[in-house]
Design a protein around this motif. Structure first.
Motif, PDB file in Angstrom:
ATOM      1  N   PHE A  41       0.829  -1.210   0.000  1.00 48.75           N
ATOM      2  CA  PHE A  41       0.000   0.000   0.000  1.00 48.75           C
ATOM      3  C   PHE A  41       0.863   1.260   0.000  1.00 48.75           C
ATOM      4  O   PHE A  41       0.620   2.201  -0.760  1.00 48.75           O
ATOM      5  N   TRP A  42       1.876   1.288   0.855  1.00 46.21           N
ATOM      6  CA  TRP A  42       2.718   2.480   0.987  1.00 46.21           C
ATOM      7  C   TRP A  42       3.765   2.577  -0.130  1.00 46.21           C
ATOM      8  O   TRP A  42       4.515   3.549  -0.170  1.00 46.21           O
ATOM      9  N   LYS A  43       3.815   1.567  -0.998  1.00 47.12           N
ATOM     10  CA  LYS A  43       4.840   1.529  -2.053  1.00 47.12           C
ATOM     11  C   LYS A  43       6.227   1.726  -1.424  1.00 47.12           C
ATOM     12  O   LYS A  43       7.045   2.515  -1.888  1.00 47.12           O
ATOM     13  N   TRP A  88       4.464   3.956   9.562  1.00 44.57           N
ATOM     14  CA  TRP A  88       4.403   5.059   8.607  1.00 44.57           C
ATOM     15  C   TRP A  88       3.683   6.272   9.200  1.00 44.57           C
ATOM     16  O   TRP A  88       4.203   7.382   9.135  1.00 44.57           O
ATOM     17  N   ILE A  89       2.517   6.066   9.785  1.00 41.00           N
ATOM     18  CA  ILE A  89       1.762   7.169  10.397  1.00 41.00           C
ATOM     19  C   ILE A  89       2.154   7.245  11.870  1.00 41.00           C
ATOM     20  O   ILE A  89       1.697   6.461  12.691  1.00 41.00           O
ATOM     21  N   GLY A  90       3.000   8.156  12.194  1.00 40.19           N
ATOM     22  CA  GLY A  90       3.446   8.292  13.582  1.00 40.19           C
ATOM     23  C   GLY A  90       4.952   8.219  13.711  1.00 40.19           C
ATOM     24  O   GLY A  90       5.558   9.039  14.404  1.00 40.19           O
ATOM     25  N   ASN A  91       5.571   7.244  13.027  1.00 37.46           N
ATOM     26  CA  ASN A  91       7.020   7.102  13.128  1.00 37.46           C
ATOM     27  C   ASN A  91       7.768   7.670  11.937  1.00 37.46           C
ATOM     28  O   ASN A  91       8.942   8.039  12.065  1.00 37.46           O
ATOM     29  N   LEU A  97       0.032   8.992   0.407  1.00 33.40           N
ATOM     30  CA  LEU A  97       1.306   8.620  -0.202  1.00 33.40           C
ATOM     31  C   LEU A  97       2.164   9.853  -0.471  1.00 33.40           C
ATOM     32  O   LEU A  97       3.392   9.817  -0.312  1.00 33.40           O
ATOM     33  N   GLU A  98       1.524  10.938  -0.847  1.00 38.98           N
ATOM     34  CA  GLU A  98       2.262  12.179  -1.070  1.00 38.98           C
ATOM     35  C   GLU A  98       2.838  12.709   0.237  1.00 38.98           C
ATOM     36  O   GLU A  98       3.981  13.175   0.299  1.00 38.98           O
ATOM     37  N   LEU A  99       2.046  12.603   1.292  1.00 36.17           N
ATOM     38  CA  LEU A  99       2.511  13.052   2.603  1.00 36.17           C
ATOM     39  C   LEU A  99       3.684  12.201   3.086  1.00 36.17           C
ATOM     40  O   LEU A  99       4.669  12.724   3.627  1.00 36.17           O
ATOM     41  N   LEU A 100       3.607  10.898   2.870  1.00 41.04           N
ATOM     42  CA  LEU A 100       4.715  10.016   3.255  1.00 41.04           C
ATOM     43  C   LEU A 100       5.984  10.390   2.509  1.00 41.04           C
ATOM     44  O   LEU A 100       7.070  10.464   3.109  1.00 41.04           O
ATOM     45  N   GLN A 101       5.874  10.622   1.213  1.00 42.26           N
ATOM     46  CA  GLN A 101       7.056  10.957   0.433  1.00 42.26           C
ATOM     47  C   GLN A 101       7.674  12.263   0.905  1.00 42.26           C
ATOM     48  O   GLN A 101       8.903  12.404   0.956  1.00 42.26           O
ATOM     49  N   SER A 102       6.839  13.229   1.267  1.00 39.77           N
ATOM     50  CA  SER A 102       7.349  14.498   1.798  1.00 39.77           C
ATOM     51  C   SER A 102       8.116  14.276   3.095  1.00 39.77           C
ATOM     52  O   SER A 102       9.179  14.858   3.302  1.00 39.77           O
ATOM     53  N   ALA A 103       7.589  13.413   3.965  1.00 35.09           N
ATOM     54  CA  ALA A 103       8.255  13.128   5.237  1.00 35.09           C
ATOM     55  C   ALA A 103       9.574  12.393   5.020  1.00 35.09           C
ATOM     56  O   ALA A 103      10.550  12.629   5.740  1.00 35.09           O
ATOM     57  N   LYS A 104       9.623  11.506   4.037  1.00 30.26           N
ATOM     58  CA  LYS A 104      10.867  10.782   3.754  1.00 30.26           C
ATOM     59  C   LYS A 104      11.906  11.696   3.115  1.00 30.26           C
ATOM     60  O   LYS A 104      13.108  11.577   3.386  1.00 30.26           O
ATOM     61  N   ASN A 105      11.438  12.619   2.266  1.00 28.69           N
ATOM     62  CA  ASN A 105      12.371  13.560   1.636  1.00 28.69           C
ATOM     63  C   ASN A 105      12.917  14.579   2.617  1.00 28.69           C
ATOM     64  O   ASN A 105      14.043  15.073   2.458  1.00 28.69           O
ATOM     65  N   ASN A 106      12.128  14.907   3.631  1.00 28.10           N
ATOM     66  CA  ASN A 106      12.506  15.944   4.582  1.00 28.10           C
ATOM     67  C   ASN A 106      12.263  15.426   6.002  1.00 28.10           C
ATOM     68  O   ASN A 106      11.193  15.626   6.572  1.00 28.10           O
TER      69      ASN A 106
END
Length: 507
Positions: A249-251, A314-317, A424-433
């Motif tokens: 799901f989170w790719k 993913w959501i939280g950590n 998914l967009e929010l996750l990618q933003s958190a991983k990038n920054n």
């Protein structure tokens, strides 16, 4: 559009650009501080954990240590400190419970040796509400990092700063095992933030450990005791089924070994008293879980719990809250929504079971809650941990808002997009920054990008102000609303195309 709305929209648009900018990265910091802990698990002989480390005082001879006295709903954790020794002998030691500090006054720039023990501070049988306190019994131990390690206050700066934490464990007794959020190594050298150290677990003793490889990373499951209603293998298989669904799901992928514990607790189950409890917490590359070892706890309850806790990876950590309880509507409520959504997607719930479960656990309790219209600002950490209705509120409100938002996004895009795209967009933003922290402005910037200003008005009304969230007016074909008592509930039409409806809800 009113002038203030135009200005807000412009500000959120600029924030959205910043969130997604490839240059929005954390600054490179100087080499992190380092500390070495030595740990002797003396649970069999002395019912304690013996810990030692060395650290230098400042130029004024002061060494400030931190140990969270009141946190995660627990109070008076200082009661779990047994002996506490300082070498060379200091001029003064002050235990400051209110501020969670231990202040040592010694010579300037003095390399100081600290040794202490951690003990269990309750004598009754283990219950679910003990789950975050140190658990140290003759057969085993189970501790969070925040309960095991007293840390120099200056070791970490803010919540994005890291330190090198070296942990050296004594060899386990024959026939026992050791494991932690960081694996089974007895000598671990880790670069961690304070949150990553605090949100970790350490166990040892008569646990049973099961392992398998998932895409090159080891997944570990540890449990103990004799379970009444399910087998170790059934829970292990549940993990094997659930992890691939979430990663897909989170790719994403598991970027480190992942570990899960399941600890039995005691709640009375008799003809006159039928009590059960389950719970857990998502931690660093791991989660812990607890369940009553009685007839009330079936495997079906663990299916929900394990979906919820795994989502916290993913959501939280990864997507981290800026102001913890102020964003619980997201970190707990959206987690709850996606737990049920992914259970439906993976066929761990049928369509009928999904409707029955979300009605029973989310929709009806939310509408019957006496606090369902309090503003978001009314939720404090103290209320969250001490008042059951306030504790449930962010789960229920966040679920209802996610359900509403998911339907709006599907309708607006004619089924081409859903809330999944925003997540998914929010996750990618958190991983990038990695320094990005989730807050209301971050979320509203995404709303503005995927919907329009009306979505921001809805957010302010329902999440910030706390106005009641009704079920979506436009439901997917095959569902309708029926009032049960004082609360609405979802129902499946007799002529519904259940395959198509399931696909729509899982989209």
């Amino acid at each position: 559009m009113k002038l203030n709305n135009i200005l807000q929209a412009a500000r959120l648009f600029l924030l959205a650009l910043l969130i997604h900018s490839p240059f929005a990265q954390a600054n490179t910091e100087a080499a992190p501080n380092k500390i070495t802990y030595r740990v002797k698990p003396a649970y069999r002989d002395s019912l304690n954990m013996q810990v030692s480390f060395r650290y230098k005082s400042d130029q004024d001879g002061k060494l400030v240590l931190r140990y969270e006295n009141d946190s995660w709903g627990d109070k008076n954790i200082f009661d779990c400190i047994g002996s506490f020794k300082v070498e060379p002998e200091p001029a003064n030691i002050s235990f400051m419970r209110d501020s969670s500090l231990i202040i040592i006054q010694t010579e300037p720039n003095q390399l100081t040796g600290i040794s202490y023990t951690i003990k269990q501070d309750f004598n009754e049988p283990l219950k679910n509400y003990h789950r975050y306190r140190p658990i140290i019994q003759q057969e085993y131990f189970h501790l969070l990092g925040m309960r095991l390690f007293i840390t120099p206050d200056e070791l970490f700066g803010d919540d994005t700063d890291t330190a090198v934490v070296e942990i050296i464990w004594d060899t386990p007794a024959p026939g026992t095992i050791f494991h932690s959020s960081f694996g089974s190594g007895l000598h671990q050298e880790l670069e961690l933030t304070r949150v990553m150290l605090y949100a970790s677990y350490f166990v040892g003793g008569d646990f049973r450990r099961y392992q398998y490889d998932f895409q090159g990373q080891q997944v570990n499951f540890l449990t103990r005791g004799n379970w009444q209603t399910f087998s170790d293998s059934a829970v292990f298989e549940l993990l094997k089924q659930t992890i691939p669904t979430h990663v897909s799901f989170w790719k994403d992928r598991l970027d480190a070994p992942f570990s899960v514990t399941l600890l039995p607790t005691f709640e009375e189950w008799t003809e006159t008293s039928k009590a059960y409890s389950i719970g857990g917490s998502g931690l660093t590359n791991s989660f812990i879980s607890f369940a009553s070892n009685n007839a009330g706890t079936g495997l079906d309850r663990l299916v929900w719990l394990y979906n919820h806790e795994l989502l916290h990876k993913w959501i939280g950590n990864t997507i981290r809250n800026e102001a913890e309880e102020k964003q619980y509507w997201f970190s707990e409520g959206f987690t709850e929504y996606y737990a049920y959504k992914l259970m439906l997607k993976s066929k761990q719930l049928s369509l009928k079971e999904w409707v029955e479960t979300v009605n029973r656990d989310m929709i009806v309790p939310y509408h019957n809650s006496s606090v369902n219209t309090v503003p978001n600002s009314a939720l404090t950490l103290d209320k969250f941990w001490s008042d059951r209705e306030y504790h449930k509120l962010p789960y229920q409100r966040g679920f209802m808002y996610a359900l509403l938002l998911d339907q709006q996004l599907k309708q607006r895009s004619k089924g081409k997009k859903s809330l999944d795209h925003l997540m998914l967009e929010l996750l990618q933003s958190a991983k990038n920054n990695p320094s990005l922290r989730f807050n209301h402005d971050v979320f509203k910037a995404l709303l503005l990008k995927h919907l329009d200003a009306r979505a921001i008005d809805d957010f302010e009304k329902h999440i910030v102000e706390g106005k009641l969230i009704a079920l979506p007016k436009e439901l997917p074909e095959g569902l309708y609303i029926q009032t049960e008592g004082n609360a609405p509930a979802l129902k499946i039409k007799e002529q519904a195309n259940t395959v198509k409806l399931t696909q729509h809800l899982a989209l």
